[in-house]
Scaffold this motif. Structure first.
Motif, PDB file in Angstrom:
ATOM      1  N   THR A 178       0.809  -1.145  -0.136  1.00  0.00           N
ATOM      2  CA  THR A 178       0.114  -0.076  -0.072  1.00  0.00           C
ATOM      3  C   THR A 178       0.984   1.405   0.063  1.00  0.00           C
ATOM      4  N   LEU A 179       0.545   2.081  -0.996  1.00  0.00           N
ATOM      5  CA  LEU A 179       1.423   3.462  -1.066  1.00  0.00           C
ATOM      6  C   LEU A 179       0.139   4.370  -0.929  1.00  0.00           C
ATOM      7  N   GLY A 180       0.388   5.139   0.176  1.00  0.00           N
ATOM      8  CA  GLY A 180      -0.781   6.291   0.315  1.00  0.00           C
ATOM      9  C   GLY A 180      -0.553   7.551  -0.454  1.00  0.00           C
ATOM     10  N   GLY A 181      -1.483   8.253  -0.460  1.00  0.00           N
ATOM     11  CA  GLY A 181      -1.291   9.609  -1.238  1.00  0.00           C
ATOM     12  C   GLY A 181      -0.275  10.289  -1.056  1.00  0.00           C
ATOM     13  N   SER A 182       0.124  10.900  -2.507  1.00  0.00           N
ATOM     14  CA  SER A 182       1.484  11.595  -2.456  1.00  0.00           C
ATOM     15  C   SER A 182       2.948  11.394  -1.976  1.00  0.00           C
ATOM     16  N   VAL A 183       2.788   9.905  -1.926  1.00  0.00           N
ATOM     17  CA  VAL A 183       4.265   9.228  -1.394  1.00  0.00           C
ATOM     18  C   VAL A 183       5.131   9.669  -2.642  1.00  0.00           C
ATOM     19  N   ARG A 184       6.477   9.905  -2.398  1.00  0.00           N
ATOM     20  CA  ARG A 184       7.294  10.152  -3.471  1.00  0.00           C
ATOM     21  C   ARG A 184       8.296   9.105  -3.411  1.00  0.00           C
ATOM     22  N   ILE A 185       8.485   8.584  -4.683  1.00  0.00           N
ATOM     23  CA  ILE A 185       9.438   7.508  -4.638  1.00  0.00           C
ATOM     24  C   ILE A 185      10.343   7.870  -5.828  1.00  0.00           C
ATOM     25  N   PHE A 186      11.670   7.939  -5.799  1.00  0.00           N
ATOM     26  CA  PHE A 186      12.619   8.064  -6.939  1.00  0.00           C
ATOM     27  C   PHE A 186      13.822   7.132  -6.460  1.00  0.00           C
ATOM     28  N   ALA A 187      14.343   6.586  -7.600  1.00  0.00           N
ATOM     29  CA  ALA A 187      15.154   5.365  -7.456  1.00  0.00           C
ATOM     30  C   ALA A 187      16.581   6.089  -7.764  1.00  0.00           C
ATOM     31  N   HIS A 188      16.732   7.459  -7.351  1.00  0.00           N
ATOM     32  CA  HIS A 188      18.158   8.166  -7.537  1.00  0.00           C
ATOM     33  C   HIS A 188      18.582   9.242  -6.645  1.00  0.00           C
ATOM     34  N   TYR A 189      19.559   9.590  -6.235  1.00  0.00           N
ATOM     35  CA  TYR A 189      19.864  10.872  -5.547  1.00  0.00           C
ATOM     36  C   TYR A 189      21.097  11.427  -5.923  1.00  0.00           C
ATOM     37  N   GLY A 190      21.310  12.546  -5.680  1.00  0.00           N
ATOM     38  CA  GLY A 190      22.590  13.465  -6.326  1.00  0.00           C
ATOM     39  C   GLY A 190      23.046  14.270  -5.413  1.00  0.00           C
ATOM     40  N   GLY A 191      24.376  14.940  -5.524  1.00  0.00           N
ATOM     41  CA  GLY A 191      24.880  15.957  -4.830  1.00  0.00           C
ATOM     42  C   GLY A 191      26.447  15.713  -4.832  1.00  0.00           C
ATOM     43  N   GLY A 192      26.902  17.035  -4.921  1.00  0.00           N
ATOM     44  CA  GLY A 192      28.517  17.158  -5.118  1.00  0.00           C
ATOM     45  C   GLY A 192      28.978  16.869  -6.553  1.00  0.00           C
ATOM     46  N   GLY A 193      27.948  16.781  -7.434  1.00  0.00           N
ATOM     47  CA  GLY A 193      28.463  16.407  -8.705  1.00  0.00           C
ATOM     48  C   GLY A 193      28.291  15.074  -9.074  1.00  0.00           C
ATOM     49  N   ASN A 194      27.710  14.419  -8.032  1.00  0.00           N
ATOM     50  CA  ASN A 194      27.703  12.852  -8.243  1.00  0.00           C
ATOM     51  C   ASN A 194      26.126  12.519  -8.553  1.00  0.00           C
ATOM     52  N   LEU A 195      25.712  11.446  -9.507  1.00  0.00           N
ATOM     53  CA  LEU A 195      24.431  10.864  -9.565  1.00  0.00           C
ATOM     54  C   LEU A 195      24.524   9.534  -9.262  1.00  0.00           C
ATOM     55  N   VAL A 196      23.662   9.094  -8.189  1.00  0.00           N
ATOM     56  CA  VAL A 196      23.735   7.885  -7.826  1.00  0.00           C
ATOM     57  C   VAL A 196      22.267   7.085  -8.272  1.00  0.00           C
ATOM     58  N   ILE A 197      22.237   6.269  -8.990  1.00  0.00           N
ATOM     59  CA  ILE A 197      20.967   5.440  -9.605  1.00  0.00           C
ATOM     60  C   ILE A 197      20.924   4.061  -8.751  1.00  0.00           C
ATOM     61  N   ALA A 198      20.013   3.790  -7.918  1.00  0.00           N
ATOM     62  CA  ALA A 198      19.940   2.784  -7.064  1.00  0.00           C
ATOM     63  C   ALA A 198      18.506   2.224  -7.063  1.00  0.00           C
ATOM     64  N   PRO A 199      18.030   1.043  -7.156  1.00  0.00           N
ATOM     65  CA  PRO A 199      16.884   0.259  -6.944  1.00  0.00           C
ATOM     66  C   PRO A 199      16.224   0.682  -5.692  1.00  0.00           C
ATOM     67  N   VAL A 200      14.691   0.567  -5.658  1.00  0.00           N
ATOM     68  CA  VAL A 200      13.867   0.719  -4.661  1.00  0.00           C
ATOM     69  C   VAL A 200      13.119  -0.638  -4.613  1.00  0.00           C
ATOM     70  N   VAL A 201      13.152  -1.191  -3.443  1.00  0.00           N
ATOM     71  CA  VAL A 201      12.486  -2.609  -3.341  1.00  0.00           C
ATOM     72  C   VAL A 201      11.299  -2.463  -1.940  1.00  0.00           C
ATOM     73  N   ILE A 202      10.057  -2.687  -2.260  1.00  0.00           N
ATOM     74  CA  ILE A 202       9.085  -2.603  -1.016  1.00  0.00           C
ATOM     75  C   ILE A 202       8.618  -4.073  -1.082  1.00  0.00           C
ATOM     76  N   GLU A 203       8.806  -4.820  -0.229  1.00  0.00           N
ATOM     77  CA  GLU A 203       8.107  -6.112  -0.162  1.00  0.00           C
ATOM     78  C   GLU A 203       6.739  -6.271   0.374  1.00  0.00           C
ATOM     79  N   ASP A 204       6.523  -7.536   0.118  1.00  0.00           N
ATOM     80  CA  ASP A 204       4.794  -7.749   0.346  1.00  0.00           C
ATOM     81  C   ASP A 204       4.385  -7.205   1.510  1.00  0.00           C
ATOM     82  N   ARG A 205       3.072  -6.765   1.364  1.00  0.00           N
ATOM     83  CA  ARG A 205       2.328  -6.208   2.491  1.00  0.00           C
ATOM     84  C   ARG A 205       2.902  -5.079   3.448  1.00  0.00           C
ATOM     85  N   ALA A 206       3.731  -4.535   2.846  1.00  0.00           N
ATOM     86  CA  ALA A 206       4.291  -3.229   3.513  1.00  0.00           C
ATOM     87  C   ALA A 206       3.536  -1.987   3.221  1.00  0.00           C
TER      88      ALA A 206
END
Length: 265
Positions: A178-206
């Motif tokens: 269950t993802l509630g309203g306006s949940v923000r999910i992004f499989a990346h982040y950055g800072g200091g000139g770096n880009l990191v792309i990394a998966p997001v996993v949400i398992e059963d019944r979370a």
């Protein structure tokens, strides 16, 4: 611009094209933006074509009607044309996503590399729908179908009440999530000139509460709960059945949760 070629922030150049992109980083960036605008405009133009056709039919049919009736028909036709455009876009964008090089993979390095191209193109295509029509179908099977068609893995009976998603190809939802309203999910982040792309996993019944922010490189275990308006920072590992909350989110013990509930009551 040669500092981008052998920068310690980047892995070694993947190909000759990658080396050229890094050496002429600023020029490459402007060329890429121009190509993205052309791609986005062509996708939206194709989606607008059936909407304009429908509009022409409606206006031609209503031309002989009295003014009041003509305005009524025109208003209804204009509104319907928007939905024709939206549903066409839902079909065209996944097709573009399939044909174009959008197979984004986990990555850590600078922005000006060949690795960032699929990530940026994938998100540009997704945002065409996210910022135009996705809110109208988010809580429907059509919305789930669109997310899956963009590469997002979604289990059975998952409830997705948000369109604030980036990098759908790198997001996995288990069964009965269950993802509630306006949940923000992004499989990346950055800072200091770096880009990191990394998966997001949400398992059963979370359960992820309203307004939660989930950044790249996060895993939420089975049956876990993330309290509303919390922020899961990169590297967070929410264990099975655990409750997390806060900014940044942290584990909340059963005793602490009972005290919180008691104070609320």
């Amino acid at each position: 611009m040669s500092d981008f070629v052998n920068s310690p922030k980047n892995p070694p150049p993947k190909s000759r094209l990658d080396r050229v992109l890094r050496r002429f980083a600023r020029i490459s960036y402007h060329v890429f933006v121009t190509l993205v605008v052309v791609i986005a405009a062509s996708a939206m133009g194709l989606a607008l074509a059936p909407a304009l056709w429908f509009w022409d039919l409606a206006t031609a049919w209503s031309a002989a009607l009295p003014a009041l009736s003509r305005y009524l028909v025109s208003g209804l036709a204009l509104a319907a044309s928007f939905f024709v455009f939206g549903f066409a876009l839902l079909l065209i964008v996944p097709l573009y996503n399939f044909v174009l090089p959008t197979r984004v993979k986990p990555f850590k390095g600078g922005y000006y590399t060949i690795h960032a191209v699929p990530w940026a193109l994938h998100n540009v295509l997704f945002y065409l729908v996210r910022y135009t029509f996705l809110p109208f179908v988010t809580l429907t099977p059509i919305g789930i179908w669109f997310l899956k068609s963009m590469g997002m893995t979604i289990g059975r009976h998952a409830f997705v009440n948000t369109e604030w998603i980036s990098d759908p190809r790198l997001i996995t939802l288990g069964d009965d999530v269950t993802l509630g309203g306006s949940v923000r999910i992004f499989a990346h982040y950055g800072g200091g000139g770096n880009l990191v792309i990394a998966p997001v996993v949400i398992e059963d019944r979370a359960t992820v509460g309203i307004g939660v922010t989930i950044m790249g490189d996060v895993r939420i275990g089975k049956g876990a709960v993330v309290l509303p308006h919390s922020a899961l920072l990169p590297g967070s590992r929410v264990g099975e059945g655990e409750t997390w909350g806060g900014v940044p989110a942290r584990p909340i013990s059963r005793d602490e949760m009972d005290r919180i509930k008691a104070s609320i009551r």
